[in-house]
Design a protein around this motif. Structure first.
Motif, short mmCIF file in Angstrom:
data_model
loop_
_atom_site.label_atom_id
_atom_site.label_comp_id
_atom_site.label_asym_id
_atom_site.label_seq_id
_atom_site.Cartn_x
_atom_site.Cartn_y
_atom_site.Cartn_z
N UNK A 1 -98.13 79.74 108.38
CA UNK A 1 -97.34 80.41 108.68
C UNK A 1 -98.43 80.72 110.12
N UNK A 2 -99.56 81.20 110.57
CA UNK A 2 -100.30 81.25 111.60
C UNK A 2 -100.60 80.15 112.09
N UNK A 3 -100.78 78.75 111.50
CA UNK A 3 -100.94 77.79 112.12
C UNK A 3 -101.26 77.19 114.01
N UNK A 4 -100.20 78.22 114.28
CA UNK A 4 -100.53 78.49 115.20
C UNK A 4 -101.48 79.25 116.81
N UNK A 5 -101.88 80.33 115.58
CA UNK A 5 -102.24 80.73 115.92
C UNK A 5 -103.91 80.65 115.91
N UNK A 6 -104.42 80.33 114.74
CA UNK A 6 -105.47 79.52 114.24
C UNK A 6 -105.58 78.41 115.01
N UNK A 7 -105.03 77.48 115.07
CA UNK A 7 -105.58 76.63 116.43
C UNK A 7 -105.62 76.55 117.63
N UNK A 8 -105.15 77.84 118.07
CA UNK A 8 -104.77 78.30 119.51
C UNK A 8 -106.92 79.00 119.52
N UNK A 9 -107.16 79.42 119.13
CA UNK A 9 -107.90 80.70 118.29
C UNK A 9 -109.07 79.50 117.74
N UNK A 10 -109.38 78.97 117.13
CA UNK A 10 -110.66 77.53 117.37
C UNK A 10 -110.23 77.02 118.10
N UNK A 11 -109.49 76.26 118.90
CA UNK A 11 -109.60 75.50 120.37
C UNK A 11 -110.07 76.31 121.23
N UNK A 12 -109.74 77.87 121.73
CA UNK A 12 -110.20 78.63 122.96
C UNK A 12 -112.08 79.09 122.26
N UNK A 13 -112.54 78.85 121.41
CA UNK A 13 -113.10 79.59 120.67
C UNK A 13 -114.56 78.17 120.57
N UNK A 14 -113.73 77.00 120.36
CA UNK A 14 -115.38 76.08 121.36
C UNK A 14 -115.22 75.72 122.21
N UNK A 15 -114.02 76.30 122.96
CA UNK A 15 -114.16 75.95 124.16
C UNK A 15 -114.54 76.90 125.19
N UNK A 16 -114.28 77.84 125.12
CA UNK A 16 -115.55 79.20 125.33
C UNK A 16 -117.28 79.62 124.80
N UNK A 17 -117.55 78.22 124.22
CA UNK A 17 -118.45 78.10 123.58
C UNK A 17 -119.86 78.08 125.02
N UNK A 18 -120.98 79.00 125.03
CA UNK A 18 -121.92 78.20 126.41
C UNK A 18 -122.08 77.49 126.13
N UNK A 19 -122.35 76.73 124.25
CA UNK A 19 -123.23 75.22 123.74
C UNK A 19 -122.19 73.88 124.03
N UNK A 20 -120.72 74.39 124.15
CA UNK A 20 -119.90 73.28 124.49
C UNK A 20 -119.09 73.31 125.23
N UNK A 21 -118.92 74.51 126.60
CA UNK A 21 -118.32 74.71 127.79
C UNK A 21 -117.40 73.42 128.78
N UNK A 22 -119.83 73.00 129.13
CA UNK A 22 -119.06 72.16 130.03
C UNK A 22 -119.19 71.14 130.17
N UNK A 23 -119.37 70.54 128.23
CA UNK A 23 -118.58 69.13 127.77
C UNK A 23 -117.40 69.17 128.27
N UNK A 24 -116.46 70.02 127.37
CA UNK A 24 -114.95 70.12 127.84
C UNK A 24 -114.60 70.55 129.02
N UNK A 25 -115.31 71.08 129.78
CA UNK A 25 -114.52 70.84 130.94
C UNK A 25 -114.73 69.53 131.78
N UNK A 26 -115.63 68.96 132.06
CA UNK A 26 -116.28 67.73 132.34
C UNK A 26 -114.79 66.90 131.94
#
Length: 196
Positions: A83-108
């Motif tokens: 029932x919370x899959x949508x929010x959990x998915x958005x949270x996981x993706x945004x957290x990963x994309x916002x991470x200083x370690x991974x954000x530049x790779x995803x932006x590229x």
């Protein structure tokens, strides 16, 4: 050639080359990147870039490789509340994309996918078909491919506005609130009755 000051041997130089390449892709797109411009920003001879990565095409391909297994992430999310899959998915993706370690790779990768059929194919295969496809197969009552594509389209649109277009409200907005709002849309596309 001697090792440049501030680098930890070959590994440090290799990583610096990838980091600069990712920044250049994010700033200028694929066509704006050259081995010479990367070498200049890193402070090394262009021959060293070619030594480590061969051609420009190989360098660009390496620069947009992302960490993690999309099936494993999808299965991890499916192991939680459906029932919370949508929010959990958005949270996981945004957290990963916002991470200083991974954000530049995803932006590229996101930037490169706009002008490269090959990188767009990677996005389609890994993100739309594999990641969202696994989620849809796990929870959707019907039309799995359509639902995966719909959910992915919302997330990709959010990513474009948050990470590539400067000055948008989405680029400044609170991550948790975005995850809450986007989570509703992802949940709807994955689980609601699309015929309504």
């Amino acid at each position: 050639m001697t090792t440049q000051q501030g680098f930890d041997g070959g590994t440090g130089i290799r990583q610096a080359i990838l980091d600069v390449t990712r920044r250049e892709i994010s700033e200028c797109g694929l066509t704006g990147v050259s081995i010479r411009s990367v070498a200049r920003r890193v402070g090394v001879d262009p021959r060293l870039v070619r030594h480590y990565y061969g051609s420009k095409e190989q360098l660009l391909r390496q620069a947009v490789q992302v960490e993690g297994n999309p099936v494993e992430l999808a299965e991890h999310l499916l192991s939680g509340s459906r029932r919370r899959l949508g929010r959990a998915t958005a949270t996981a993706l945004l957290t990963h994309w916002d991470s200083p370690r991974t954000t530049i790779t995803y932006r590229a990768r996101l930037s490169a996918s706009l002008t490269s059929d090959e990188i767009a194919g990677l996005m389609r295969d890994e993100f739309v078909r594999t990641f969202f496809g696994t989620l849809a197969e796990g929870v959707s009552p019907d039309r799995h491919e359509l639902r995966a594509a719909l959910a992915a389209s919302q997330v990709i649109g959010l990513a474009l506005c948050r990470y590539l277009i400067d000055g948008t409200e989405l680029s400044r907005h609170d991550r948790d609130d975005l995850a809450r709002l986007m989570g509703r849309t992802i949940q709807h596309y994955l689980t609601a009755d699309l015929a309504e």
